[in-house]
Structures are given as C-alpha cells and as structure tokens.
Design an enzyme around this catalytic site. Structure first.
Site, short mmCIF file in Angstrom:
data_model
loop_
_atom_site.label_atom_id
_atom_site.label_comp_id
_atom_site.label_asym_id
_atom_site.label_seq_id
_atom_site.Cartn_x
_atom_site.Cartn_y
_atom_site.Cartn_z
N ALA A 12 -6.53 11.10 -2.02
CA ALA A 12 -7.18 10.27 -0.66
C ALA A 12 -6.46 11.46 -0.28
CB ALA A 12 -6.19 9.37 -1.01
N ILE A 14 -5.14 11.67 2.81
CA ILE A 14 -3.67 12.01 3.04
C ILE A 14 -2.73 12.63 1.47
CG2 ILE A 14 -2.75 9.49 2.20
CD1 ILE A 14 -1.66 9.27 4.81
N ARG A 37 -11.76 7.56 -8.48
CA ARG A 37 -12.73 6.23 -9.03
C ARG A 37 -13.98 7.58 -9.10
NH1 ARG A 37 -14.75 2.64 -4.21
NH2 ARG A 37 -14.87 5.41 -3.76
N TYR A 58 -7.66 5.02 -13.22
CA TYR A 58 -6.01 4.00 -12.42
C TYR A 58 -5.00 3.67 -13.60
CZ TYR A 58 -8.64 4.59 -8.12
OH TYR A 58 -9.14 4.83 -6.83
N LYS A 97 1.68 2.47 3.94
CA LYS A 97 1.44 1.32 4.63
C LYS A 97 0.37 1.30 4.80
CE LYS A 97 -0.08 4.61 7.55
NZ LYS A 97 -1.61 4.19 8.24
N ASP A 177 -3.92 -0.28 10.60
CA ASP A 177 -3.71 1.16 10.37
C ASP A 177 -2.33 1.87 10.84
OD1 ASP A 177 -5.11 3.68 8.85
OD2 ASP A 177 -4.85 4.40 11.03
#
Length: 329
Positions: A12, A14, A37, A58, A97, A177
């Site tokens: 990701a 982040i 993925r 995963y 989150k 978000d």
C-alpha cells in the site's frame, strides 16, 4: 522473542511511512515479508525497501512461521477478513483505520482477538504521540471547567474520484476515511461515549459521502460535532475546539503534530500557547505495538475501542439517510 518480525499485507501507498521507515527507528521491529495482490508489485516493493521475503499471496504470508505479526493496510472492506485470518494463523495485528466496515464486523474481530490472546491494535497513530497525552492532561486538569462542547475536524482535498476512498464496495466515504479520526479525537476529548443526534452528508453518489457533518451528545450533556471531507470548500482542517464554562482549548494539527502543532488554552487567567515536541507519529505507534507484543505494553487503540467507534460511524450514516458500509443483511 527479542525482535518482532512483521509481515506486510499489500504494498500500500501508506506502508513506507506507516511501517517501513518507522521500523528503521525501532530496533525491536523488523519488516521481514510482503505479499500483494500483484506479485510483481510486491517484488518491486520488497526490492526498493529491502524486505527479504516476498509471498505469492496474503495467506502464504500468514502461513510463514518466520512472521510474528502483520500490518494490515488493505482497503477498508478487507480489514475484517484478513485480520481474522491473521488471528487464526496466530499473528498479532496492526490494522489500519477504520478498523472494519461496520460495528458488526468490529465486534466479530474483537471477540476473536479476545479469544486469541494476541495483540490487535487499530492504527490511529496520532493517539501515540505525546500531543494526544497532553490534550487529555489539559482536559483532566479541570482548568476548562465543565465541558459544554467538543468540535473536531478532519478535512483534506482528494478530487481523484476513481480513488478507492470513493468506492462503496471497498468501504469508502469521507466519514470512513478522515471522519473516523475526527470521531476518535472527539471521544478522546469528551467524557463518556456520545450518542448521535443528527448528521448531514454531501454525496458524491447515493452511497458515498464526500463530506459529512454529524452532531452528537455526551452523557453529561455536552454537545459534540465532527466535520469530515474528501472534497468540499473546507480544504485542509485538522483541528479541534473544546469549550468549557471556564475556558477553551484549541488544537491545531493533531494529525501530524511532528510537522507542526499548537495547543491554545484561554481562561480568565489569559491565553497560553503550547507546542508539544516529539518524533513522527508512526514511529510512536510502531514502538507501542512492538512494546505491547514483546513486553505487554498498553494498547490505547484496542479492538474493543474500535467497536465503539464503528458503532458511532454506523449511526452517523443512518442519521444522514445513508447505508452503513459492508454487508449487513
């Protein structure tokens, strides 16, 4: 266990700031594996960030006996599924989150976490910075008197409407978000669990809010309001304001206090401005996660805490005339 070996679920955007770079500053944590993925994307990510092991998927990562814990930054709609899978595989979890798509999922995950005895932490990184503790100290000092209102905001511009944060199937929306931050901070600054009394959404489409305002009430009678947006007239706003009968607290930039922050307290004695010094919020978070796993340290953003937040998110969507996220049939 002297070092926590962490696997990354998904390459990701982040992940470098939330996990890889903090791990370089937390000696007891090391990122040992990644899966995505797209396996080629995982390989590129691993090569760029020096991660030694790449898994094809995963589940393969979860089956890796050389992985003690996982960081789950997958799309919101996949948080519950893969956190549950990680717990079943005996892994501790740091989950981005919002914790899940809705409160029912959060309850399921919290029950699994409690039964497992493993550490599950929701990644509200701001909560682990010294600024969060200082905000709570001011509230507990009594200098504001009886709290009358708490207002929090989390607004930033994201006019990229193909982004997953605008996808209902993936658990998107402004409330999910940035709004979950504003709601979490509202709970930190207020007393007790509030109830939702009303909400108004500005919609991107029938199921997706690009902005949300919600009004809440605390058990003691104080009012609460959160404002969140991905695209609205309010472009950047990471602030909070608490009004009491003897004073007021203003908070500037609770989200990234390591960049800049200010706490302004105004009472009959005058106005006081404070800066809270400290490092990067994500470093504090990873250190707290590692301490919780290795040494039984406190978890300030637990699965049980997430159940409360997700319940309020569901209630806000319903109050705004919208469907909560996820499959609730």
């Amino acid at each position: 266990m002297t070092q926590l070996r962490i696997g990354l679920l998904g390459a990701a955007r982040i992940a470098p700031s939330a996990l890889v770079r903090p791990a370089a500053k937390v000696p007891e944590a090391v990122v040992t594996a990644v899966a995505a993925r797209d396996p080629e994307r995982a390989r590129r990510f691993a090569a760029k960030h020096g991660i030694p092991t790449v898994h094809a998927g995963y589940q393969e990562l979860l089956d890796d006996k050389d992985v003690d814990a996982v960081y789950n930054p997958l799309p919101n709609a996949l948080h519950a599924r893969w956190t549950l899978s990680a717990l079943a595989a005996g892994k501790h979890v740091l989950c981005e989150k919002p914790f899940t798509s809705n409160a029912a999922e959060a309850r399921t995950v919290a029950d699994a976490a409690n039964a497992s005895g493993l550490v599950v932490m929701e990644a509200f990184h701001y909560r682990y910075h010294p600024m969060a503790a200082r905000m709570r100290e001011i509230m507990d000092s009594g200098e504001l008197g009886t709290v009358r209102s708490v207002e929090t905001s989390m607004c930033f511009p994201l006019p990229v409407f193909g982004d997953i944060r605008y996808s209902y199937p993936l658990g998107g929306g402004a409330l999910m978000d940035g709004g979950c931050y504003a709601l979490h901070l509202l709970r930190l600054l207020g007393e007790g669990t509030p109830e939702v009394v009303g909400a108004v959404a500005t919609r991107r489409d029938p199921d997706i809010d690009r902005a949300m305002t919600a009004d809440l009430r605390f058990p003691g009678g104080a009012s609460g309001r959160i404002t969140a947006s991905l695209w609205s007239r309010r472009l950047l706003d990471f602030t909070a304001r608490v009004r009491g009968d003897r004073g007021e607290l203003k908070v500037t930039n609770y989200l990234a206090p390591h960049v800049f922050n200010r706490l302004t307290v105004t009472t009959a004695a005058g106005t006081r401005r404070e800066r809270v010094h400290g490092g990067h919020t994500y470093t504090y978070q990873l250190r707290a996660f590692t301490e919780a796993v290795l040494h039984g340290g406190p978890v300030l953003t637990s699965a049980e805490d997430a159940v409360v937040t997700m319940g309020l998110i569901d209630d806000i969507y319903r109050a705004a005339g919208m469907r909560p996220r996820g499959d609730l049939d």
